[in-house]
Design a protein around this motif. Structure first.
Motif, short mmCIF file in Angstrom:
data_model
loop_
_atom_site.label_atom_id
_atom_site.label_comp_id
_atom_site.label_asym_id
_atom_site.label_seq_id
_atom_site.Cartn_x
_atom_site.Cartn_y
_atom_site.Cartn_z
N THR A 340 0.80 -1.14 -0.74
CA THR A 340 -0.19 -0.34 -0.16
C THR A 340 0.64 1.33 0.19
O THR A 340 1.95 0.99 0.59
CB THR A 340 -0.82 -0.06 1.04
N ASP A 341 0.73 2.27 -0.57
CA ASP A 341 1.34 3.74 -0.26
C ASP A 341 2.03 3.44 1.21
O ASP A 341 1.91 4.34 1.07
CB ASP A 341 0.55 4.82 -1.24
N THR A 342 0.74 4.19 1.78
CA THR A 342 0.85 4.70 3.12
C THR A 342 0.36 3.58 4.11
O THR A 342 -1.01 2.36 3.35
CB THR A 342 0.11 5.46 3.37
N LEU A 343 1.12 3.58 5.25
CA LEU A 343 0.33 2.72 6.25
C LEU A 343 -1.17 2.64 6.52
O LEU A 343 -2.01 2.27 7.17
CB LEU A 343 0.53 3.49 7.52
N ASN A 344 -1.79 4.11 6.80
CA ASN A 344 -3.32 4.68 6.46
C ASN A 344 -4.08 4.29 6.22
O ASN A 344 -5.47 3.37 5.96
CB ASN A 344 -3.15 6.00 6.64
N GLN A 345 -3.22 3.67 4.08
CA GLN A 345 -4.40 3.19 3.16
C GLN A 345 -4.93 1.41 4.14
O GLN A 345 -5.66 1.22 3.78
CB GLN A 345 -3.67 3.32 2.05
N PHE A 346 -3.52 1.11 4.66
CA PHE A 346 -3.55 -0.55 4.95
C PHE A 346 -4.44 -0.93 6.47
O PHE A 346 -5.24 -1.36 6.19
CB PHE A 346 -1.58 -0.82 5.13
N LEU A 347 -3.78 0.51 7.09
CA LEU A 347 -5.03 0.03 8.26
C LEU A 347 -6.65 0.48 7.55
O LEU A 347 -7.43 -0.02 8.55
CB LEU A 347 -4.67 1.26 8.98
N GLU A 348 -7.31 1.30 6.79
CA GLU A 348 -8.04 2.09 6.49
C GLU A 348 -9.33 0.28 5.95
O GLU A 348 -9.78 0.25 6.17
CB GLU A 348 -8.16 2.96 5.52
N MET A 349 -7.63 -0.26 5.06
CA MET A 349 -7.97 -1.30 4.27
C MET A 349 -8.77 -2.55 5.18
O MET A 349 -9.62 -3.50 5.56
CB MET A 349 -7.85 -1.93 3.44
N ASN A 350 -7.50 -2.88 7.16
CA ASN A 350 -7.57 -3.66 6.96
C ASN A 350 -9.26 -3.47 8.05
O ASN A 350 -9.55 -4.43 8.50
CB ASN A 350 -6.30 -3.45 8.24
N LYS A 351 -9.08 -2.34 8.56
CA LYS A 351 -10.68 -2.24 9.40
C LYS A 351 -11.47 -2.21 8.84
O LYS A 351 -13.31 -3.03 9.50
CB LYS A 351 -10.27 -0.55 9.67
N GLY A 447 5.23 1.78 -1.16
CA GLY A 447 4.65 1.83 -0.09
C GLY A 447 5.38 2.31 1.30
O GLY A 447 6.60 2.81 1.60
N VAL A 448 5.12 1.57 2.55
CA VAL A 448 6.13 1.74 3.21
C VAL A 448 7.03 2.49 4.30
O VAL A 448 7.72 2.82 5.20
CB VAL A 448 4.52 1.28 4.58
N GLN A 449 7.40 1.24 3.27
CA GLN A 449 9.50 1.01 3.59
C GLN A 449 9.92 2.25 2.12
O GLN A 449 11.17 2.25 2.58
CB GLN A 449 9.54 -0.09 3.44
N ALA A 450 9.49 3.08 2.02
CA ALA A 450 10.12 3.82 1.11
C ALA A 450 11.71 4.94 1.47
O ALA A 450 12.25 4.85 1.64
CB ALA A 450 9.16 4.67 0.47
N GLU A 451 10.90 5.53 2.55
CA GLU A 451 12.28 6.76 3.48
C GLU A 451 13.16 5.35 4.12
O GLU A 451 13.81 6.33 3.92
CB GLU A 451 11.15 7.38 4.35
N ARG A 452 12.82 4.93 4.35
CA ARG A 452 13.77 4.17 5.57
C ARG A 452 14.94 2.99 4.40
O ARG A 452 16.00 3.21 4.86
CB ARG A 452 13.13 2.53 6.60
#
Length: 617
Positions: A340-351, A447-452
């Motif tokens: 997912t592009d962001t963690l928030n996107q993942f969490l919204e779908m997860n919810k 995705g979520v690891q881009a900056e790291r």
């Protein structure tokens, strides 16, 4: 659904009863609530005709016009309910009681008890009139208390509780030829039945007690009673022997009208089958109940309804856990494009997937003592969620590392060749790194690891950059120190940015877990509140029925019986008041918080005032 009836419970070679696996498979596929109508009575009394009418068919259950009884055991026919959408009507036609070929009174008692235990409505079919002989033939009612218990613990008022769990009782009197008169006054069919169930007052002799005993039990066990009197279908003997083939215009119009009234009443008044605690039963649960009750009633001295329901709840709750968790997994796989592009996107779908799974669990689970299965469900979903979260990060890292590798290929080759160890090489080194960074940022789907991943790559070049800087003769020593400090500062800023992002992710995950816990708590409490509301309604119905019986006994001069019902009403009122305690949810929320602490340590779930207010309305 079904185009023909099948045997649900049949006789085995060793004179026991067993559930037919074919019928169980049919019931397993029915997830709708079921309305169960059973019919019992002596053989050769036309039970199957009424059941075929309820099924909306002329043929189905074997009418059996021969002298030999046709229906052995209990036969089942499942059809869509004609007046209740999204409900299934389950019709159970029992073998004729008193079959001279079997001569097995024990088998008759088993069949009768199973019909009572499985039904929403029990139709007792008899011929002629409701007289002493007809009531004597309903002797199986007297054996119920010997075979059935409501609760596992000893209870002096056990029989008084039967009416809360037993079906509505419909007496169908066939070939009724008398006028509906009592003491020279016209009466309704229901008044005719109630008059037949009056006690003989006073009970001076053993004969009086024998007369009253079956009436007392019928009135106590089946507080919701109805009577239908049917004329003979036809005066023509050949028509009576061929009723599944002849047209309705050859039958007695009054009989047809009576049959229609009977069917309309059953469709309207027979409710969804429920078990202890006012829990609605689905088709699959009915199959489990049939199996459990049959095994218990043919192998034990007594069948405890509470124990059977507890066994059913364990079975159903295990299925609820697996079905809900599997639904969550399937939906996540179907709807989430990793990474997912962001963690928030993942969490919204997860919810969204969690909300659907929670509804499945809450709909199917019941009587989850100490919320053991809720904890199991939550732990399983949490485990799957962590797996998807890890996979999301792994996919992101895979994409990001591939992107870095793609854009840094020429740079790595230049490093290998020593292309930067020249006059002005450090500036070229910085420009190439900046170009890689710019191209990397432009790349989609990281995705979520881009900056790291970027920070790790740049950090891996920090020492190399300093070495190139130190060897670059185009820069003075002062400029080298300035550039080195600048590079270290940029690295620290990048590291701090990544640290802040990781901290933000932790807070997002924490908030998501807390929201999930609160939604689980809210869902469980709303479910329990609804169950308590339904139970209060059931108790209120029982109170009204018992009050009617009390008044009837008092009018007849049976003060001892009236007082007994008064005591029962007081007990019911106390039970109803306990269900209305304003802070009933507090001990349950304490249990839930303990469950949540075990599933997600560190997350404190609580109910807000608005939710509490809603639940206690």
């Amino acid at each position: 659904m079904m185009d023909r009836p099948v045997c649900l419970i049949g006789n085995t070679k060793d004179s026991k009863l067993a559930v037919n696996e074919e019928a169980l498979k049919i019931l397993t596929r029915i997830s709708q609530p079921v309305v169960v109508v059973s019919i019992v009575g002596l053989y050769r009394t036309g039970k199957s005709y009424l059941m075929n009418k309820l099924a909306g068919a002329k043929k189905g259950f074997n009418l059996g016009y021969n002298v030999q009884a046709e229906t052995k055991g209990i036969w089942m026919w499942c059809v869509p309910h004609p007046t209740k959408p999204n409900h299934t009507l389950v019709l159970l036609d029992t073998e004729g009681l008193g079959d001279v070929e079997k001569g097995d009174n024990k088998n008759d008692v088993w069949i009768f008890c199973l019909a009572v235990l499985l039904s929403s409505a029990l139709v007792y079919n008899s011929k002629g009139t409701i007289d002493q002989d007809a009531i004597d033939k309903l002797k199986f009612v007297g054996d119920i208390a010997e075979l059935i218990k409501v609760k596992s613990q000893d209870n002096e008022d056990e029989e008084a509780e039967f009416c809360m769990h037993f079906p509505i009782f419909i007496w169908a009197v066939r070939d009724f030829h008398l006028k509906l008169n009592v003491d020279g006054k016209p009466v309704t069919e229901d008044e005719y039945l109630e008059n037949a169930l009056k006690l003989r007052n006073p009970e001076k002799t053993t004969r009086d007690e024998d007369f009253n005993r079956p009436r007392k039990r019928l009135r106590m066990y089946f507080s919701n009673r109805k009577c239908f009197a049917f004329d003979q279908p036809s005066a023509n003997k050949e028509d009576l022997q061929n009723m599944d083939n002849i047209s309705d215009n050859k039958l007695n119009p009054e009989f047809l009208e009576q049959t229609k009234r009977f069917c309309d009443y059953v469709f309207r008044e027979a409710g969804v089958k429920k078990v202890i605690g006012a829990i609605p039963v689905t088709g699959s649960q009915l199959g489990q109940l049939a199996k459990m009750y049959t095994e218990a009633i043919t192998t034990s001295n007594i069948t405890c309804m509470e124990d059977v329901v507890h066994s059913l709840s364990d079975t159903e709750n295990k299925v609820a856990v697996q079905e809900a968790a599997q639904h969550y997994e399937n939906k996540m796989k179907e709807n989430v494009l990793f990474p997912t592009d962001t963690l928030n996107q993942f969490l919204e779908m997860n919810k969204k997937c969690e909300d659907e799974a929670r509804q499945i669990f809450l709909k199917r689970s019941f009587k989850d003592k100490d919320q053991k299965f809720l904890q199991e469900y939550m732990e399983l979903v949490q485990q799957k969620k962590n797996g998807f979260c890890n996979m999301n990060e792994a996919k992101s890292r895979e994409v990001c590392e591939a992107l870095i590798k793609k854009h840094s290929r020429e740079h790595e080759e230049a490093l290998a060749k020593g292309s930067y160890t020249i006059h002005g090489g450090h500036e070229k080194f910085k420009q190439d790194l900046k170009a890689i960074e710019d191209k990397y940022h432009m790349g989609p789907g990281k995705g979520v690891q881009a900056e790291r991943v970027l920070q790790e790559y740049l950090a891996s070049k920090e020492t190399i950059g300093i070495n190139i800087l130190k060897s670059d003769e185009a820069l003075t020593e002062i400029e080298k120190k300035i550039e080195e400090e600048k590079a270290k500062k940029q690295a620290q800023e990048m590291e701090e940015k990544v640290r802040e992002l990781e901290e933000s992710k932790k807070k997002q995950k924490f908030k998501d877990e807390q929201t999930s816990m609160e939604e689980n708590m809210k869902g469980v409490l709303e479910k329990i509140a609804e169950e308590r509301r339904l139970m209060r309604g059931e108790i209120q119905r029982v109170i009204a029925d018992k009050e009617r019986e009390r008044e009837s006994y008092e009018k007849q001069g049976f003060q001892r019986q009236a007082n007994m019902y008064k005591a029962q009403i007081e007990d019911c009122q106390k039970e109803k008041e306990q269900l209305q305690e304003p802070e009933w949810y507090k001990p349950i929320t304490d249990k839930l918080k303990a469950v949540f602490s075990a599933v997600a340590p560190g997350v404190i779930a609580f109910l807000g005032e608005t939710i509490q207010a809603k639940l206690t309305q």
